[in-house]
Design a protein around this motif. Structure first.
Motif, PDB file in Angstrom:
ATOM      1  N   THR A   1      37.495  44.800  32.970  1.00 33.20           N
ATOM      2  CA  THR A   1      37.676  43.356  33.006  1.00 33.20           C
ATOM      3  C   THR A   1      38.993  42.916  32.382  1.00 33.20           C
ATOM      4  OG1 THR A   1      36.672  42.870  30.838  1.00 33.20           O
ATOM      5  CG2 THR A   1      35.178  43.140  32.708  1.00 33.20           C
ATOM      6  N   THR A   2      39.454  41.757  32.846  1.00 33.94           N
ATOM      7  CA  THR A   2      40.566  41.045  32.229  1.00 33.94           C
ATOM      8  C   THR A   2      40.322  39.559  32.393  1.00 33.94           C
ATOM      9  OG1 THR A   2      42.949  40.639  32.245  1.00 33.94           O
ATOM     10  CG2 THR A   2      41.935  41.181  34.354  1.00 33.94           C
ATOM     11  N   ARG A   3      40.812  38.771  31.445  1.00 36.15           N
ATOM     12  CA  ARG A   3      40.692  37.315  31.555  1.00 36.15           C
ATOM     13  C   ARG A   3      41.874  36.699  32.278  1.00 36.15           C
ATOM     14  NH1 ARG A   3      39.924  35.393  25.577  1.00 36.15           N
ATOM     15  NH2 ARG A   3      41.542  36.997  25.328  1.00 36.15           N
TER      16      ARG A   3
ATOM     17  N   LEU B   1      37.902  43.404  37.462  1.00 34.70           N
ATOM     18  CA  LEU B   1      37.065  42.213  37.502  1.00 34.70           C
ATOM     19  C   LEU B   1      37.681  41.120  36.639  1.00 34.70           C
ATOM     20  CD1 LEU B   1      33.584  43.933  36.956  1.00 34.70           C
ATOM     21  CD2 LEU B   1      34.641  43.326  39.145  1.00 34.70           C
TER      22      LEU B   1
ATOM     23  N   ARG C   1      34.808  46.557  29.035  1.00 36.99           N
ATOM     24  CA  ARG C   1      34.962  45.120  28.752  1.00 36.99           C
ATOM     25  C   ARG C   1      36.163  44.949  27.829  1.00 36.99           C
ATOM     26  NH1 ARG C   1      30.903  41.183  29.783  1.00 36.99           N
ATOM     27  NH2 ARG C   1      32.004  39.198  29.857  1.00 36.99           N
TER      28      ARG C   1
ATOM     29  N   GLN D   1      28.920  39.967  38.812  1.00 42.85           N
ATOM     30  CA  GLN D   1      29.963  40.645  39.587  1.00 42.85           C
ATOM     31  C   GLN D   1      29.687  42.146  39.702  1.00 42.85           C
ATOM     32  OE1 GLN D   1      34.136  39.599  38.913  1.00 42.85           O
ATOM     33  NE2 GLN D   1      33.491  38.046  37.431  1.00 42.85           N
TER      34      GLN D   1
ATOM     35  N   THR E   1      27.559  42.087  28.831  1.00 41.96           N
ATOM     36  CA  THR E   1      27.785  43.511  29.065  1.00 41.96           C
ATOM     37  C   THR E   1      26.462  44.269  29.136  1.00 41.96           C
ATOM     38  OG1 THR E   1      29.927  43.388  27.938  1.00 41.96           O
ATOM     39  CG2 THR E   1      28.954  45.571  28.188  1.00 41.96           C
TER      40      THR E   1
ATOM     41  N   ASP F   1      37.288  38.211  34.310  1.00 44.88           N
ATOM     42  CA  ASP F   1      36.190  37.855  33.400  1.00 44.88           C
ATOM     43  C   ASP F   1      35.963  36.347  33.408  1.00 44.88           C
ATOM     44  OD1 ASP F   1      34.303  37.650  31.422  1.00 44.88           O
ATOM     45  OD2 ASP F   1      35.280  39.092  30.096  1.00 44.88           O
TER      46      ASP F   1
ATOM     47  N   ILE G   1      30.097  38.656  34.014  1.00 49.94           N
ATOM     48  CA  ILE G   1      30.475  39.941  34.592  1.00 49.94           C
ATOM     49  C   ILE G   1      29.270  40.663  35.172  1.00 49.94           C
ATOM     50  CG2 ILE G   1      31.247  42.272  33.936  1.00 49.94           C
ATOM     51  CD1 ILE G   1      33.520  40.308  34.470  1.00 49.94           C
TER      52      ILE G   1
END
Length: 328
Positions: A171-173, A190, A147, A199, A223, A192, A196
């Motif tokens: 993840t990334t925003r 993924l 994360r 997903q 998470t 964010d 998550i």
């Protein structure tokens, strides 16, 4: 010597490049001619006044790479890394052309990699290695969720996890960074959206075996919900600058059977053999550090502003000006 001094907590303008006396060697300490240093969230917390036990004015910096100048058991000119142990908090740290640190937190290595590459490694590798081993006990064939995947620590953890034989989710925003994650070996990048867990469970219905929380308490519940029963979440980072949970009620907060651990290490948690192997694998093109942005010491205010506002993916590194060419 030139050094960056934080006169008191506040805006980036409080970071000033000054001329300071060379630190005097004392028994049990080593003076290092710093070639490069990485920037870390810890130093941002110090500048923003969020760190406890720091006195001012202070030369920040919890890590550095360079060569031994004097003191200790190491020969002058030996390449070394140093990190943690009060650097930049209780004594002056790595944002300088020379730093004086306890011998116990000096790690020797040999490498022909450029200093801007070596400067990306020490603290990030120590934290990634410790999180995967002590924090998560990750095994070959397991699944890992990172994360905060486009942080320097996220990229380093992904590389180490792939070496262990894990399948990596990260993840990334920012949608444009999904390809960057793919390019650096992440199996399942993924975006964010705050959920998550949904997903992840579309790909791994029971949840991941392990998860590394680098964002902080705002994303921790999600998470935890992405992790299987008897899986483990390791709380290591605080990219959000939020690390406390109000009115924490464990039975209501933790999903049944999901384990929550934490990791925060020191220099002696990174064996010299692990550092050397990682540097050798980088040199051989067998592993990647992730992206980096390099600054001069005169650009320290811009570097800190970029760090604070998450403008770059990966590691931010500063060259001291003593780092011409490749490492000896």
């Amino acid at each position: 010597m030139r050094a960056v001094v934080l006169r008191e907590p506040g805006p980036v303008e409080n970071l000033e490049l000054k001329e300071l006396p060379l630190p005097e060697v004392k028994p049990g300490w080593v003076r290092i001619a710093v070639k490069a240093f990485g920037l870390n969230r810890s130093e941002l917390h110090t500048r923003l006044g969020l760190a406890d036990g720091v006195t001012f004015p202070r030369v920040p910096g919890i890590e550095a790479v360079g060569v031994v100048d004097a003191g200790g058991r190491f020969a002058p000119g030996q390449q070394v890394a140093t990190m943690m142990g009060g650097m930049g908090r209780t004594f002056d740290g790595g944002y300088a052309e020379y730093t004086l640190v306890p011998e116990s937190q000096v790690i020797p290595f040999r490498s022909d990699l450029p200093w801007e590459v070596l400067g990306q490694v020490p603290e990030t590798l120590q934290t990634a290695y410790g999180s995967l081993t002590t924090g998560l006990d990750l095994k070959d064939g397991q699944t890992l969720l990172i994360r905060g995947g486009t942080s320097a620590l996220g990229f380093a953890t992904a590389a180490l996890a792939k070496d262990l034989g894990a399948t990596v989710f990260a993840t990334t925003r920012q949608e444009e960074r999904l390809q960057t994650l793919r390019d650096h070996g992440v199996d399942h990048p993924l975006l964010d959206d705050g959920d998550i867990a949904t997903q992840v469970r579309k790909i791994a219905p029971e949840g991941v075996d392990a998860a590394l929380e680098l964002v902080g308490t705002p994303t921790l519940p999600d998470t935890l919900n992405a992790t299987r029963v008897h899986g483990t979440v390791c709380f290591t980072g605080m990219l959000s600058n939020q690390w406390t949970i109000s009115n924490f009620y464990p039975i209501g907060y933790l999903p049944a059977g999901v384990r929550l651990t934490a990791y925060g290490g020191e220099a002696d948690d990174l064996p010299a053999s692990v550092l050397q192997r990682h540097l050798d694998r980088i040199a051989a093109g067998e592993t990647s550090l992730g992206p980096a942005k390099v600054y001069a010491m005169t650009e320290i205010q811009q570097a800190h502003d970029d760090l604070e506002h998450n403008r770059t993916a990966g590691k931010l590194v500063v060259l001291t000006g003593r780092a011409e060419g490749a490492a000896p």
